[in-house]
Design an enzyme around this catalytic site. Structure first.
Site, PDB file in Angstrom:
ATOM      1  N   GLY B   6     -17.044   2.912  -8.015  1.00  0.00           N
ATOM      2  CA  GLY B   6     -17.878   1.717  -7.822  1.00  0.00           C
ATOM      3  C   GLY B   6     -17.583   0.668  -8.872  1.00  0.00           C
ATOM      4  O   GLY B   6     -17.405   0.984 -10.037  1.00  0.00           O
ATOM      5  N   ASP B 131     -23.015   4.249 -15.279  1.00  0.00           N
ATOM      6  CA  ASP B 131     -23.869   5.406 -15.569  1.00  0.00           C
ATOM      7  C   ASP B 131     -23.740   5.873 -17.015  1.00  0.00           C
ATOM      8  O   ASP B 131     -24.598   6.592 -17.506  1.00  0.00           O
ATOM      9  CB  ASP B 131     -23.507   6.587 -14.661  1.00  0.00           C
ATOM     10  CG  ASP B 131     -23.666   6.271 -13.194  1.00  0.00           C
ATOM     11  OD1 ASP B 131     -24.247   5.224 -12.869  1.00  0.00           O
ATOM     12  OD2 ASP B 131     -23.188   7.068 -12.362  1.00  0.00           O
ATOM     13  N   ARG B 175     -27.474   8.078 -11.431  1.00  0.00           N
ATOM     14  CA  ARG B 175     -27.179   9.418 -10.924  1.00  0.00           C
ATOM     15  C   ARG B 175     -27.912  10.515 -11.702  1.00  0.00           C
ATOM     16  O   ARG B 175     -29.120  10.469 -11.794  1.00  0.00           O
ATOM     17  CB  ARG B 175     -25.664   9.668 -10.972  1.00  0.00           C
ATOM     18  CG  ARG B 175     -24.920   8.899  -9.912  1.00  0.00           C
ATOM     19  CD  ARG B 175     -25.180   9.569  -8.624  1.00  0.00           C
ATOM     20  NE  ARG B 175     -24.412   8.951  -7.558  1.00  0.00           N
ATOM     21  CZ  ARG B 175     -23.929   9.652  -6.539  1.00  0.00           C
ATOM     22  NH1 ARG B 175     -24.119  10.944  -6.458  1.00  0.00           N
ATOM     23  NH2 ARG B 175     -23.297   9.039  -5.569  1.00  0.00           N
TER      24      ARG B 175
END
Lengths: 384, 384
Positions: B6, B131, B175
Site C-alpha cells: 500500500g 503501520d 493492522r
C-alpha cells in the site's frame, strides 16, 4: 448568542466575529453565550463572553467544533415560553442563533413567540451548514471548508487508488443535497482523475445502474473511485444498508459506503473498498477554506449590525455581486423565506451522466473553496 | 526500482530521492522503474526514469500514492526465475525494492535466487509502511505522516464531539501493531482531551470491557471518543464485525468501527457514531509530516549509495543517534533480520489503562510527526 446543529470547521469564526463586533460597539454592555445551544438557555447555563481574554478569540476562530457547544434538541411551545422568560429575566435585547435549517426554524419560532407575547426581542439568524442546503443565501459558511476537505480527500484517495488499482467507494456528507458530492469533484482535471463516478442524492440510484457504471469505468481505466452522498437512496427511494437511522429530515444508511462496497464486490467479483470520513469532513481544520473562515467571521459581525439595526426575524445572507472577480456582500433574508425549506443542488447543474464534469458548478465553487491543485504524473516512457 | 504494498503519503519522496541520487552519479547510465511493482517487472512494463523532465520530481515528491504504481502480488519461485531473466536481459546491476514486510520478504527471496543462480545482482530494500511494523529500523517512512494524520483527526473529531456530545468510535489503521493507535493520542494534553480511550491490537479486547470503559468515561465527561485499531480482536481473538477479510497477515473486520458503534448504542442506550478514514489516513498530503518527507527522500538516496557500495541483501534503516536533539542517520540492516518479522508496539510502552497517557512513546514520536497543537477552550464564566 447560541449555536444549533452539527458544528463546522468555521462555526467558531462566526462566534469570534460576533464577539469582535460587540466589543467594538460601546452601546453593548454585555454579551452572553448559551452553553450547548438551546439546552443552556433552557437550563440556565449561560456564560459571559466579555469575561474571556480578548486575545483568546483569534485561537477560537481557527478551532473546529463549537466553543459554546451545540444541540439538536427539537423545541416545543413550552420551550419558547421558558426561553422568553429567561431572556426577559437577563434583560436581553437581541438573540443571535447560528445554525442550519432546524436552527432557523427555531429562530423563526422564537421571533413569532416574542411577537405574540409582546416581548421586545430582536432575533437574528447566522447561517451555518456544511450541506449548503439553506435557502436565501448564495452559500452557507461551513460548506466551502467541507467542500475543500472532500475535494482533497477524493484527490488523495484517488492517487492511492491509481497506485494500487481497484474499486473505492467514498461516502461524502450532504444529506439530501448534492452540494458536497459536487465539491468532491473539484480536483478533477479530466476523465482519468478521481472521482470517476459521482452520484447526487437528488436522483434515486438503482444498484444495477451503479454496478454497470462501475464495471464500465473499470474496464476502461482498470480502477474506479466512486463518490456517493450519505443520503443516497435506491431505485425505490429506500436507503442502502442494513443500519438505518430515521431522523426528522430523512432516513440515512449508517453503513452506506460499506454496504455498496460489499455489494459491488459480490456483483462484479472485483474487490471494492469503502471510506467514510464523516465527522472529520466537517471538522478538519487543516483543510478548511480561508475564504470560508473570513466569510463566517463576517457573517457574525453582520448579525450584530443587523441586531443593532432592528432586523428581527431575518437571517444574514451572503450575496454574490456581479463582476469579473468574486465579491460577496452580507445582506438579510426574512427567516420566513428560509425556515422549513431545503435548497437542493440545482436541477440545471446536475450532470447527464455520473462521469461528467460540472463546469458551471466549478466556476461557482472555486472562489469560495480556493483552488485544489491536482497532482502531476510521470510520462512513463516504456523501454520496450 | 519498484514499489510494493500500500502507498503512503511519502512513498514518492523516496522515489524522488532515488532518482536524484542516480542523476548525481555519473557512473549510473540508466534508471528503470517497474510499473505496478512486481507486475511490471514480470510483464515487461518498464519505464525509463531518466526520460522524465528533471523538474517533475519536486512535484512527484509531494504527491501521495505511487507514481510508478504498486502491487500486492505474492511471489512464487517461478516468478523469481522470470524476474532474474528479465533483469539479466536489461543489463540491470542492482534492484531497489521499496515497501513493507511483504516487499522485504520478496527482496530477500530475489537476493537468494540471484545468489543461487550465480547472477551478479545487488538487491537493496527501502523501508515503507504506515503501520511502522518493520523490524531493524527505528521507524519506517510513511508512519510519521499517518501518525500526524490520526493525531489531527482525533483532535478535530474530538472538538466536534465536545460540541455535540455523544460516543464516537474512530477506527485507526495499523493492522496488528498499535503504533498508529498510539499516534492518535499525540494532540492530547490531559484526560479531557480526545481520544479518551485508546485500545491496542496487541491486547485482546472483551466487548464488555469496552462497554464498561465507555460508560465510565461518559458518566464522568458526558462524552467519549474511542480510538480503536482496525486489527483489534475480541476476547476470543476473533474480529468484531460481520464482514471479515482474511489476508495473509491477519483477519480484519471491514466494518469494525461501525459494528462497535452499533453494539455500544444497544448496550448503553447512548447514541454512538463511527468514523473510518482509512485510505485517506495513508494518503492525505496536507497532514503529512515534513520530517517524514525528508527522511523518505534520504532513504531513497541512501539505497543508491548502498547499491553502489555493494550492500546486496540489506535494507536501509533509520537510526536514532544519542543526544539531546533528534538526529537520525541512515544505515543498513540485513534483510534476514527484517523479512518475516513483525514489530509490534513495545510491551513496556503499553498503558496500564485505556485512559492513560503515553509519555515515553510521546517523547519518541513527536520529533518525527512534528508537534500537533491542541485547541484552546473558553473559560466559560457562568453568569448565575
Amino acid at each position: 448568542m447560541l449555536h444549533g446543529g452539527g458544528p463546522t470547521a468555521v462555526l467558531n469564526a462566526s462566534l469570534a466575529g460576533v464577539v469582535e463586533a460587540c466589543r467594538a460597539e460601546p452601546s453593548i454592555a454585555a454579551l452572553y453565550g448559551a452553553e450547548r445551544g438551546v439546552e443552556g438557555l433552557l437550563g440556565d447555563a449561560i456564560v459571559d463572553l466579555f469575561a474571556e481574554d480578548p486575545g483568546l478569540w483569534e485561537d477560537i476562530a481557527r478551532a473546529p467544533g463549537s466553543a459554546l457547544g451545540s444541540s439538536r434538541r427539537r423545541i416545543t411551545d413550552a420551550d419558547y415560553e421558558q426561553m422568553l422568560a429567561t431572556l426577559d429575566r437577563l434583560g436581553v435585547a437581541w438573540v443571535l442563533l447560528n445554525g442550519g435549517n432546524g436552527t432557523m426554524e427555531m429562530a423563526l419560532g422564537l421571533h413569532h413567540a416574542a411577537r405574540t407575547a409582546g416581548a421586545n426581542l430582536t432575533v437574528v439568524g447566522i447561517p451555518k451548514t456544511i450541506d449548503n442546503d439553506l435557502a436565501g443565501t448564495d452559500h452557507t459558511p461551513g460548506y466551502a471548508s467541507a467542500g475543500r476537505f472532500f475535494a482533497s480527500c477524493l484527490r488523495d484517495v484517488g492517487a492511492d487508488n491509481r497506485a494500487l488499482p481497484g474499486i473505492t467507494v467514498l461516502e461524502v456528507l450532504g444529506r439530501n443535497a448534492g452540494w458536497l458530492a459536487a465539491a468532491s469533484t473539484l480536483a478533477r482535471r479530466g476523465p482519468e482523475d478521481p472521482p470517476h463516478l459521482t452520484y447526487f442524492p437528488e436522483r434515486p440510484l438503482p444498484f444495477d445502474s451503479l454496478a454497470a457504471d462501475v464495471e464500465r469505468v473499470y474496464r476502461k481505466l482498470g480502477r474506479v473511485v466512486v463518490s456517493v452522498c450519505e443520503g443516497q437512496l435506491d431505485a425505490n427511494g429506500e436507503p442502502f444498508g442494513a443500519d438505518v437511522r430515521v431522523s426528522s429530515r430523512a432516513p440515512l444508511a449508517l453503513n452506506l459506503a460499506h454496504t455498496l462496497a460489499q455489494r459491488l464486490t459480490s456483483a462484479l467479483k472485483i474487490p471494492a473498498r469503502s471510506e467514510k470520513p464523516g465527522l472529520f469532513g466537517r471538522s478538519c481544520a487543516a483543510l478548511a477554506s480561508e475564504t470560508d473562515r473570513i466569510e463566517a467571521r463576517n457573517c457574525g459581525a453582520a448579525a450584530v449590525r443587523g441586531a443593532l439595526a432592528g432586523r428581527g426575524g431575518y437571517m444574514v445572507s451572503i450575496q454574490r455581486n456581479p463582476g469579473l472577480s468574486y465579491n460577496p456582500s452580507y445582506n438579510f433574508t426574512p427567516l420566513e423565506d428560509v425556515a422549513g425549506r431545503e435548497r437542493l443542488f440545482p436541477e440545471h447543474w446536475l450532470p447527464a451522466a455520473p462521469e461528467d464534469d460540472l463546469p458551471a458548478f466549478r466556476a461557482w465553487a472555486l472562489p469560495i473553496t480556493g483552488e485544489i491543485p491536482s497532482y502531476k504524473n510521470l510520462r512513463g516512457v516504456r523501454i520496450f
